[in-house]
Design a protein around this motif. Structure first.
Motif, mmCIF file in Angstrom:
data_model
loop_
_atom_site.group_PDB
_atom_site.id
_atom_site.type_symbol
_atom_site.label_atom_id
_atom_site.label_comp_id
_atom_site.label_asym_id
_atom_site.label_seq_id
_atom_site.Cartn_x
_atom_site.Cartn_y
_atom_site.Cartn_z
ATOM 1 N N SER A 98 0.786 -1.267 -0.113
ATOM 2 C CA SER A 98 -0.008 -0.033 -0.083
ATOM 3 C C SER A 98 0.995 1.139 0.070
ATOM 4 C CB SER A 98 -0.903 0.087 1.271
ATOM 5 O OG SER A 98 -1.661 -1.189 1.293
ATOM 6 N N ILE A 99 0.492 2.282 -0.700
ATOM 7 C CA ILE A 99 1.216 3.514 -0.988
ATOM 8 C C ILE A 99 0.368 4.585 -0.698
ATOM 9 C CG2 ILE A 99 2.920 2.554 -2.524
ATOM 10 C CD1 ILE A 99 1.740 3.947 -4.711
ATOM 11 N N ARG A 100 0.890 5.703 0.057
ATOM 12 C CA ARG A 100 0.266 6.872 0.073
ATOM 13 C C ARG A 100 0.747 7.858 -0.846
ATOM 14 N NH1 ARG A 100 -0.282 8.277 5.590
ATOM 15 N NH2 ARG A 100 -2.213 6.876 5.494
ATOM 16 N N MET A 101 0.101 8.717 -1.596
ATOM 17 C CA MET A 101 0.656 9.472 -2.527
ATOM 18 C C MET A 101 1.136 10.847 -1.791
ATOM 19 S SD MET A 101 -0.170 7.931 -5.140
ATOM 20 C CE MET A 101 0.694 8.856 -6.082
ATOM 21 N N LEU A 102 2.157 11.528 -2.253
ATOM 22 C CA LEU A 102 2.450 12.544 -1.777
ATOM 23 C C LEU A 102 1.550 14.052 -2.173
ATOM 24 C CD1 LEU A 102 6.497 12.045 -1.772
ATOM 25 C CD2 LEU A 102 4.770 11.554 0.220
ATOM 26 N N ARG A 103 1.782 15.023 -1.745
ATOM 27 C CA ARG A 103 1.226 16.081 -2.304
ATOM 28 C C ARG A 103 1.968 17.013 -3.098
ATOM 29 N NH1 ARG A 103 -4.122 16.923 0.378
ATOM 30 N NH2 ARG A 103 -4.164 15.597 2.231
ATOM 31 N N ASP A 104 1.824 17.346 -3.993
ATOM 32 C CA ASP A 104 2.529 18.333 -4.924
ATOM 33 C C ASP A 104 2.583 19.948 -4.321
ATOM 34 O OD1 ASP A 104 -0.063 19.652 -5.720
ATOM 35 O OD2 ASP A 104 0.164 18.756 -7.673
ATOM 36 N N ASP A 105 3.274 20.733 -5.147
ATOM 37 C CA ASP A 105 3.384 22.063 -4.346
ATOM 38 C C ASP A 105 2.066 22.710 -4.249
ATOM 39 O OD1 ASP A 105 5.945 21.673 -4.848
ATOM 40 O OD2 ASP A 105 6.049 22.760 -6.743
ATOM 41 N N GLU A 106 0.855 22.352 -4.948
ATOM 42 C CA GLU A 106 -0.136 23.102 -4.670
ATOM 43 C C GLU A 106 -1.218 22.333 -3.556
ATOM 44 O OE1 GLU A 106 -0.448 23.325 -8.755
ATOM 45 O OE2 GLU A 106 0.962 24.612 -7.901
ATOM 46 N N GLY A 107 -0.563 21.319 -3.075
ATOM 47 C CA GLY A 107 -1.304 20.795 -1.931
ATOM 48 C C GLY A 107 -2.195 19.422 -2.565
ATOM 49 N N GLU A 108 -2.153 19.122 -3.874
ATOM 50 C CA GLU A 108 -2.839 18.305 -4.342
ATOM 51 C C GLU A 108 -2.050 16.869 -4.343
ATOM 52 O OE1 GLU A 108 -6.030 18.317 -5.236
ATOM 53 O OE2 GLU A 108 -6.385 20.624 -4.867
ATOM 54 N N TYR A 109 -2.884 15.921 -4.218
ATOM 55 C CA TYR A 109 -2.153 14.499 -4.319
ATOM 56 C C TYR A 109 -1.596 14.360 -5.640
ATOM 57 C CZ TYR A 109 -4.112 12.830 0.266
ATOM 58 O OH TYR A 109 -4.478 12.741 1.362
ATOM 59 N N HIS A 110 -0.248 13.738 -5.943
ATOM 60 C CA HIS A 110 0.055 13.322 -7.254
ATOM 61 C C HIS A 110 -1.090 12.210 -7.989
ATOM 62 C CE1 HIS A 110 3.937 15.045 -7.818
ATOM 63 N NE2 HIS A 110 4.024 14.934 -6.337
ATOM 64 N N PRO A 111 -1.808 12.352 -9.038
ATOM 65 C CA PRO A 111 -2.538 11.595 -9.690
ATOM 66 C C PRO A 111 -1.835 10.383 -10.046
ATOM 67 C CG PRO A 111 -1.852 13.100 -11.311
ATOM 68 C CD PRO A 111 -1.160 13.641 -9.926
ATOM 69 N N ILE A 112 -2.728 9.573 -9.741
ATOM 70 C CA ILE A 112 -2.390 7.900 -10.031
ATOM 71 C C ILE A 112 -3.494 7.272 -10.794
ATOM 72 C CG2 ILE A 112 -2.927 6.875 -7.748
ATOM 73 C CD1 ILE A 112 -0.275 5.477 -8.062
ATOM 74 N N THR A 113 -3.186 6.211 -11.823
ATOM 75 C CA THR A 113 -4.208 5.611 -12.449
ATOM 76 C C THR A 113 -3.863 4.108 -12.329
ATOM 77 O OG1 THR A 113 -2.933 5.820 -14.345
ATOM 78 C CG2 THR A 113 -4.801 7.218 -14.279
ATOM 79 N N LYS A 114 -5.259 3.356 -12.192
ATOM 80 C CA LYS A 114 -5.059 2.031 -12.308
ATOM 81 C C LYS A 114 -4.264 1.468 -13.350
ATOM 82 C CE LYS A 114 -8.302 -1.918 -11.626
ATOM 83 N NZ LYS A 114 -8.095 -2.654 -12.473
ATOM 84 N N ASN A 115 -3.811 0.356 -13.017
ATOM 85 C CA ASN A 115 -2.687 -0.339 -13.969
ATOM 86 C C ASN A 115 -1.399 0.476 -14.509
ATOM 87 O OD1 ASN A 115 -5.620 -1.577 -15.146
ATOM 88 N ND2 ASN A 115 -4.242 -2.844 -14.238
ATOM 89 N N GLU A 116 -1.370 1.507 -13.828
ATOM 90 C CA GLU A 116 -0.041 2.286 -14.007
ATOM 91 C C GLU A 116 1.063 1.327 -13.297
ATOM 92 O OE1 GLU A 116 -0.212 6.600 -12.754
ATOM 93 O OE2 GLU A 116 2.116 6.638 -12.881
ATOM 94 N N VAL A 117 2.261 1.658 -13.784
ATOM 95 C CA VAL A 117 3.407 0.857 -13.356
ATOM 96 C C VAL A 117 4.432 1.950 -12.365
ATOM 97 C CG1 VAL A 117 5.678 -0.291 -13.582
ATOM 98 C CG2 VAL A 117 3.728 -0.827 -15.063
ATOM 99 N N VAL A 118 4.405 1.720 -11.157
ATOM 100 C CA VAL A 118 5.073 2.360 -10.371
ATOM 101 C C VAL A 118 6.472 1.668 -9.921
ATOM 102 C CG1 VAL A 118 3.104 3.580 -9.213
ATOM 103 C CG2 VAL A 118 4.347 1.615 -8.010
ATOM 104 N N LEU A 119 7.579 2.305 -9.469
ATOM 105 C CA LEU A 119 8.700 1.717 -9.049
ATOM 106 C C LEU A 119 8.937 1.895 -7.305
ATOM 107 C CD1 LEU A 119 11.140 3.083 -12.057
ATOM 108 C CD2 LEU A 119 10.174 0.814 -11.785
ATOM 109 N N ILE A 120 9.060 0.780 -6.556
ATOM 110 C CA ILE A 120 9.559 0.905 -5.346
ATOM 111 C C ILE A 120 10.820 0.890 -5.215
ATOM 112 C CG2 ILE A 120 8.963 -0.186 -3.185
ATOM 113 C CD1 ILE A 120 6.302 -1.037 -4.355
ATOM 114 N N CYS A 121 11.415 1.800 -4.364
ATOM 115 C CA CYS A 121 12.889 1.880 -4.106
ATOM 116 C C CYS A 121 13.090 1.675 -2.630
ATOM 117 C CB CYS A 121 13.358 3.210 -4.703
ATOM 118 S SG CYS A 121 12.619 3.811 -6.029
#
Ligand code: ADP
Length: 603
Positions: free
Chosen positions: A20-43
């Motif tokens: 499970s991941i929590r999106m960070l907020r960008d400069d405007e205080g909005e969550y970074h958008p994320i879509t289903k089936n997108e590939v993310v990299l865990i570091c």
């Protein structure tokens, strides 16, 4: 895959391969958008001097500001707070020249290359290009500066083993574009060969390789825009296996299911179908088999001679996953295989995809669904099992492509129901979807009646759907005669069951004759010896000749004084027919046996 370095989310929970991941907020205080089936990299956090690992994961579920992702690798060492980077891309494969002859894992990592460099298993977090970036291919353009093109249009050709590989406009291009530059010559797949000016004035460089998300049909946009059409299958995929082509045909662009009780000859049958079918390209997905079997596939398949010359591997792509690989990679492998198949179909080729086994794919789906704590359906499979199975087989089909050539993708899935129980959900969903069922049976295998496909439980809807083809190509009576012979097999079975109770004496001479005829049909026509050079493959013309002659003999009116006379006649007739099957077509032996059959059977 491009890898931006800025984390856009952090790990907040780990459960097996679900993170499970929590999106960070960008400069405007909005969550970074994320879509289903997108590939993310865990570091995962690294210790001094260690290589920074990047573990690929696919977004399965998004909630407000949070997401559950499934990691394609072992999640050992992943912990709360680890950085997550978004790629902005869906799980994709590289499409271009150089796919043929490759053995990949479910994420398109070339296994042989990895074995050479890293031993049999890929170190975690390492990604290898699906297509060799060093190799050069000779590109011959068919477009000029000023040519107007749209998605899927032909740009040029590349010779790839014995095929002409079409380089096409990326399938996701929107609207029309104009060629502003093109070069001919020998290049790697990542070198730009064409430049396009798009409708909005932007320039886009095109190379011989394009990426495509595996969960989306390659021609989705092309169909929607009307550049491509789906067509009804019009002819059978001829396998040269008599029982299939004559009794339970599969269409070119059709679907079929083979259940495989252990030892019933599934592997041999798949090998025969891959080798002898009238398709150009074969893609094999070996999904979740035991590691030993996979190694067998990789080592044996490449050396199988191709009846058309060369080795079978020249026109084959293998996707391999063992059950020791993470569940998500196993689930993805089928889509990787389908996407590669669709790509070659798009060039106008006939492609056969064998998915072995779809049960393991469904089990991977069940494991994931369980970890996501979704509401389970029957036998804990997810409630969407049925629609997932349907969506899979719907990617098969016959398609008219941009340049009006026709390509087909025929999909044969195997199922491995535990204990041979066909009532279980995966088999049931599959049977509701496919149009041919080749019911391999342990019982027939035990009797060594190969191919051990049981004619009493098998069926094919293509016998009727392709009736025109059979009528025009073989004879107007073909389908009718085939159905009459199927009926004979059923009658024979009934008599056999009766005889088990009453003995031979308990049945009439007429019934006994039917039983003998059915036995003869089974032994002469349905059974076929995969290990005999001649009998292994019966081309359709020869099938027609054999079927017609056999039918004449079975229909020929004769008087028999008693059952012994019936038996004696059919023992002799069956022997002659079997000798005929082992003789080269139209050789002297063949002609002699045919003559003897006519003398005996039609007298
Ligand atoms: P499975 O993959 O279902 O476990 P295999 O395909 O390996 O089974 O077949 C087991 C054995 O059955 C083979 O080694 C072979 O001896 C025999 N066999 C299977 N199919 C045929 C066939 N079409 N013709 C002759 N023998 C066969």
């Amino acid at each position: 895959m491009t890898t931006p370095n800025i984390p856009t989310a952090r790990v907040i929970g780990v459960r097996d391969d679900i993170v499970s991941i929590r999106m960070l907020r960008d400069d405007e205080g909005e969550y970074h958008p994320i879509t289903k089936n997108e590939v993310v990299l865990i570091c995962p956090q690294r210790h001094d001097g260690e290589r920074q690992e990047q573990l690929q994961a696919e977004v399965l579920r998004v909630r407000h500001g949070e997401a559950d992702v499934q990691v394609f690798e072992n999640t050992r060492g992943v912990s709360i707070g680890d950085a997550v980077q978004q790629t902005g891309q869906m799980l994709s494969v590289a499409l271009g020249p150089g796919l043929l002859g490759q053995v990949y894992d479910g994420l398109q990592n070339p296994l042989e290359l990895i074995a050479g460099q890293h031993g049999f298993f890929l170190p975690r977090g390492l990604e290898v290009d699906g297509i060799d970036g060093q190799q050069k291919w000779s590109f011959q353009p068919v477009v000029k500066v000023g040519t107007r093109v749209k998605a899927g249009d032909l740009l040029g050709r590349v010779p790839e083993s014995r095929f002409s590989h079409k380089i096409m406009v990326p399938f996701n291009l929107r609207g029309e574009a104009e060629v502003t530059w093109v070069q001919e010559g020998s290049f790697t797949v990542t070198t730009p060969v064409v430049r396009l000016r798009l409708e909005n004035g932007d320039e886009r460089e095109v190379c011989m390789q394009q990426h495509w998300p595996v969960r989306v049909p390659v021609n989705r946009d092309l169909l929607r825009e009307g550049y491509n059409q789906r067509l009804y299958p019009q002819q059978p995929m001829l396998t040269s296996i008599r029982l299939i082509d004559t009794f339970f045909p599969v269409a070119l662009g059709g679907t079929a299911c083979i259940p495989g009780p252990f030892g019933a000859g599934k592997t041999v049958l798949q090998g025969l179908i891959s080798r002898y079918s009238n398709v150009d390209i074969v893609v094999i997905v070996a999904c979740g088999e035991r590691a030993g079997e996979v190694v067998e596939t990789i080592t044996e398949f490449p050396n199988m001679p191709d009846p058309r010359g060369g080795t079978l591997m020249d026109r084959t792509v293998i996707i391999c996953n063992t059950s020791s690989m993470p569940v998500a990679a196993r689930e993805a492998s089928i889509y990787t295989g389908i996407t590669i198949s669709e790509y070659y179909r798009q060039m106008g080729y006939n492609v056969l995809l064998i998915a072995d086994s779809t049960s393991r794919w469904a089990q991977a789906m069940r494991e994931t669904s369980g970890r996501l704590e979704e509401i389970p359906g029957e036998e804990a499979f997810p409630a969407y099992l049925d629609s997932a199975v349907r969506a899979l087989y719907e990617r098969a089909g016959l398609v008219q492509t941009n340049d009006h050539s026709q390509g087909s993708l025929t999909l044969i899935g195997t199922v491995s129901p535990a204990g041979g129980n066909f009532e279980e959900p995966v088999t049931q969903s599959t049977l509701r979807t496919v149009k041919t069922f080749l019911g391999l049976s342990a019982e027939r295998a035990y009797k060594r009646a190969y191919p051990a496909v049981d004619p009493l439980i098998s069926w094919s809807r293509y016998l009727d759907q392709l009736a025109d083809w059979f009528a025009q190509t073989l004879s107007p009576q073909w389908v009718g005669s085939v159905k009459r012979m199927l009926e004979l097999i059923r009658q024979g079975e009934q008599v056999q069951q009766m005889m088990q109770v009453t003995g031979e004496e308990g049945v009439t001479l007429e019934d006994y004759l039917d039983w003998q005829k059915a036995q003869c049909l089974d032994q002469v026509y349905l059974q076929q010896d995969a290990f005999d050079d001649v009998d292994a493959s019966t081309p359709i013309e020869r099938q027609q000749e054999l079927f017609t002659l056999l039918l004449k003999c079975l229909d020929h009116p004769r008087e028999y004084p008693d059952k012994e006379a019936v038996r004696a006649h059919f023992v002799q007739l069956t022997g002659l027919f079997r000798n005929l099957n082992y003789s080269r077509h139209d050789g002297p032996d063949y002609r002699r046996y045919r003559q003897e059959i006519q003398q005996l059977g039609l007298a």
